[in-house]
Write a protein that holds these residues in place. Structure first.
Motif, PDB file in Angstrom:
ATOM      1  N   THR A   1      16.551   2.436  -1.111  1.00 48.09           N
ATOM      2  CA  THR A   1      15.966   1.124  -1.362  1.00 48.09           C
ATOM      3  C   THR A   1      15.480   1.072  -2.801  1.00 48.09           C
ATOM      4  O   THR A   1      15.033   2.090  -3.358  1.00 48.09           O
ATOM      5  N   CYS A   2      15.589  -0.111  -3.409  1.00 49.53           N
ATOM      6  CA  CYS A   2      15.185  -0.302  -4.800  1.00 49.53           C
ATOM      7  C   CYS A   2      14.029  -1.297  -4.822  1.00 49.53           C
ATOM      8  O   CYS A   2      14.183  -2.436  -4.361  1.00 49.53           O
ATOM      9  N   VAL A   3      12.877  -0.870  -5.345  1.00 44.23           N
ATOM     10  CA  VAL A   3      11.662  -1.683  -5.270  1.00 44.23           C
ATOM     11  C   VAL A   3      10.939  -1.680  -6.610  1.00 44.23           C
ATOM     12  O   VAL A   3      11.139  -0.783  -7.446  1.00 44.23           O
ATOM     13  N   PRO A   4      10.061  -2.664  -6.848  1.00 53.35           N
ATOM     14  CA  PRO A   4       9.244  -2.647  -8.065  1.00 53.35           C
ATOM     15  C   PRO A   4       8.343  -1.411  -8.110  1.00 53.35           C
ATOM     16  O   PRO A   4       7.776  -1.002  -7.088  1.00 53.35           O
ATOM     17  N   ALA A   5       8.203  -0.834  -9.280  1.00 56.47           N
ATOM     18  CA  ALA A   5       7.395   0.380  -9.432  1.00 56.47           C
ATOM     19  C   ALA A   5       5.939   0.150  -9.034  1.00 56.47           C
ATOM     20  O   ALA A   5       5.260   1.071  -8.577  1.00 56.47           O
ATOM     21  N   ARG A   6       5.450  -1.082  -9.164  1.00 64.29           N
ATOM     22  CA  ARG A   6       4.047  -1.360  -8.853  1.00 64.29           C
ATOM     23  C   ARG A   6       3.722  -1.196  -7.374  1.00 64.29           C
ATOM     24  O   ARG A   6       2.547  -1.097  -7.006  1.00 64.29           O
ATOM     25  N   GLN A   7       4.736  -1.163  -6.523  1.00 60.08           N
ATOM     26  CA  GLN A   7       4.462  -1.006  -5.092  1.00 60.08           C
ATOM     27  C   GLN A   7       4.935   0.351  -4.565  1.00 60.08           C
ATOM     28  O   GLN A   7       5.259   0.495  -3.394  1.00 60.08           O
ATOM     29  N   VAL A   8       4.931   1.325  -5.450  1.00 57.81           N
ATOM     30  CA  VAL A   8       5.284   2.694  -5.081  1.00 57.81           C
ATOM     31  C   VAL A   8       4.057   3.578  -5.257  1.00 57.81           C
ATOM     32  O   VAL A   8       3.360   3.498  -6.271  1.00 57.81           O
ATOM     33  N   ILE A   9       3.770   4.407  -4.251  1.00 59.12           N
ATOM     34  CA  ILE A   9       2.605   5.290  -4.264  1.00 59.12           C
ATOM     35  C   ILE A   9       3.095   6.720  -4.050  1.00 59.12           C
ATOM     36  O   ILE A   9       3.802   6.998  -3.072  1.00 59.12           O
ATOM     37  N   SER A  10       2.727   7.610  -4.946  1.00 56.66           N
ATOM     38  CA  SER A  10       3.144   9.007  -4.811  1.00 56.66           C
ATOM     39  C   SER A  10       2.137   9.779  -3.959  1.00 56.66           C
ATOM     40  O   SER A  10       0.985   9.388  -3.826  1.00 56.66           O
ATOM     41  N   PHE A  11       2.600  10.879  -3.396  1.00 55.86           N
ATOM     42  CA  PHE A  11       1.735  11.720  -2.569  1.00 55.86           C
ATOM     43  C   PHE A  11       2.287  13.132  -2.564  1.00 55.86           C
ATOM     44  O   PHE A  11       3.417  13.389  -2.985  1.00 55.86           O
ATOM     45  N   ASP A  12       1.497  14.049  -2.026  1.00 60.48           N
ATOM     46  CA  ASP A  12       1.914  15.444  -1.887  1.00 60.48           C
ATOM     47  C   ASP A  12       1.634  15.873  -0.458  1.00 60.48           C
ATOM     48  O   ASP A  12       0.483  15.845  -0.015  1.00 60.48           O
ATOM     49  N   SER A  13       2.668  16.201   0.278  1.00 53.70           N
ATOM     50  CA  SER A  13       2.492  16.632   1.667  1.00 53.70           C
ATOM     51  C   SER A  13       3.748  17.336   2.140  1.00 53.70           C
ATOM     52  O   SER A  13       4.862  16.991   1.729  1.00 53.70           O
TER      53      SER A  13
END
Length: 327
Positions: A106-118
């Motif tokens: 999926t291709c989305v605006p960067a402003r609605q992407v949240i990174s995490f570590d798990s």
């Protein structure tokens, strides 16, 4: 997947679950400011059922549905994220204005992407983003819950209802939660709900037998058919937050506020997006799940090939908790 194509679920227009068809499509090419995500899992949401049934506004077809997804960054031409970084994305027009998460990419605006570590399984992580955002936002922005308060969750075995109960218990609240199905009582007991109520359409009297003055806060997830009764289960200066519409009924006909809202009871609402899910809240919850101090209420996990069955199960409320699809 072969070459530069991917498998995606496409909806050509409103219809039954079988209208969700898997097709080979070109993998999107992101522009600066966009992020291409290799989707590993996604959760199902009533919003997508509304889209399939033709009840959602602003949707154009054909469309790849899906208002959320989790996976790894495949490309971020603007440099906002690095390749391989684990991320979640949600809302912002996904699955409505542009193609969403029911696909391998999926291709989305960067402003609605949240990174995490798990290191949790993708099937677990896939259940979390929209569910956590909605539950967290409803309890904080919508209800401003405080430790020691009592909370009624109307629609308790929905994914958001179960997530809200888990978050509320972690905050030290007394939780009352409803279900229409006696067979689902055990699912609510298992996540620590203090009082399980079987909902026959009228809960106010049962709630007040437990909390005579009414609950401090109530989360309405069923919709307008039960809202009036939920308001009557709430104390003076207590708050009801209207968040969900499991009933698919959104409006109150001939709404007359003085007659409808009990005196002194406050009625609010909540809707949110990626900006309402702080990265710290997501990371803390993932860590709590890893530590065993929080649980993720997953109803069932499917593969992409099972999407029609998954939608049928969601539409008929066959399970308690979140339905997740892995790709």
């Amino acid at each position: 997947m072969s070459g530069r194509t991917m498998r995606a679920v496409v909806l050509d227009g409103p219809g039954p679950a079988e209208a969700l068809v898997i097709r080979e499509r070109a993998i999107p090419t992101p522009r600066p400011g966009q992020v291409l995500i290799r989707v590993r899992a996604f959760g199902l949401n009533r919003s997508e059922l509304h889209t399939r049934l033709g009840l959602a506004e602003g949707v154009t077809f054909p469309r790849v549905p899906g208002i959320e997804a989790v996976g790894e960054v495949a490309d971020s031409p603007g440099g906002e994220f690095r390749a391989g970084q684990k991320v979640v994305t949600l809302m912002g027009g996904m699955g409505r204005v542009f193609d969403g998460g029911y696909a391998e990419y999926t291709c989305v605006p960067a402003r609605q992407v949240i990174s995490f570590d798990s290191d949790l399984p993708w099937s677990v992580i896939g259940a979390i983003p929209e569910m956590l955002q909605t539950a967290h936002g409803s309890l904080t922005i919508g209800l401003d819950i405080q430790p020691g308060q009592s909370l009624l969750i109307r629609g308790g075995t929905s994914s958001v209802g179960m997530a809200a109960a888990i978050l509320a218990k972690r905050r030290g609240l007394t939780v009352l939660a409803s279900t229409r199905d006696e067979a689902k009582r055990e699912a609510l007991d298992a996540i620590g709900v203090d009082h399980v109520l079987i909902d026959d359409g009228g809960l106010a009297a049962a709630v007040r037998r437990i909390v005579p003055d009414g609950v401090d806060a109530a989360l309405e997830l069923v919709g307008t058919p039960t809202l009036r009764d939920t308001l009557r289960a709430t104390r003076v200066h207590g708050t009801v937050c209207f968040t969900g519409m499991l009933s698919n009924q959104w409006t109150v006909p001939d709404f007359y506020p003085i007659d409808y809202i009990p005196r002194g009871v406050r009625l609010t609402s909540y809707t949110g997006g990626a900006a309402d899910l702080p990265g710290g809240v997501l990371q803390e919850f993932l860590q709590a799940v890893s530590d065993g101090t929080a649980t993720v209420p997953i109803g069932k996990v499917y593969t992409l090939d099972d999407i029609a069955q998954a939608h049928t199960d969601m539409e008929e409320s066959r399970t308690s908790g979140k339905l997740v699809v892995t790709t």
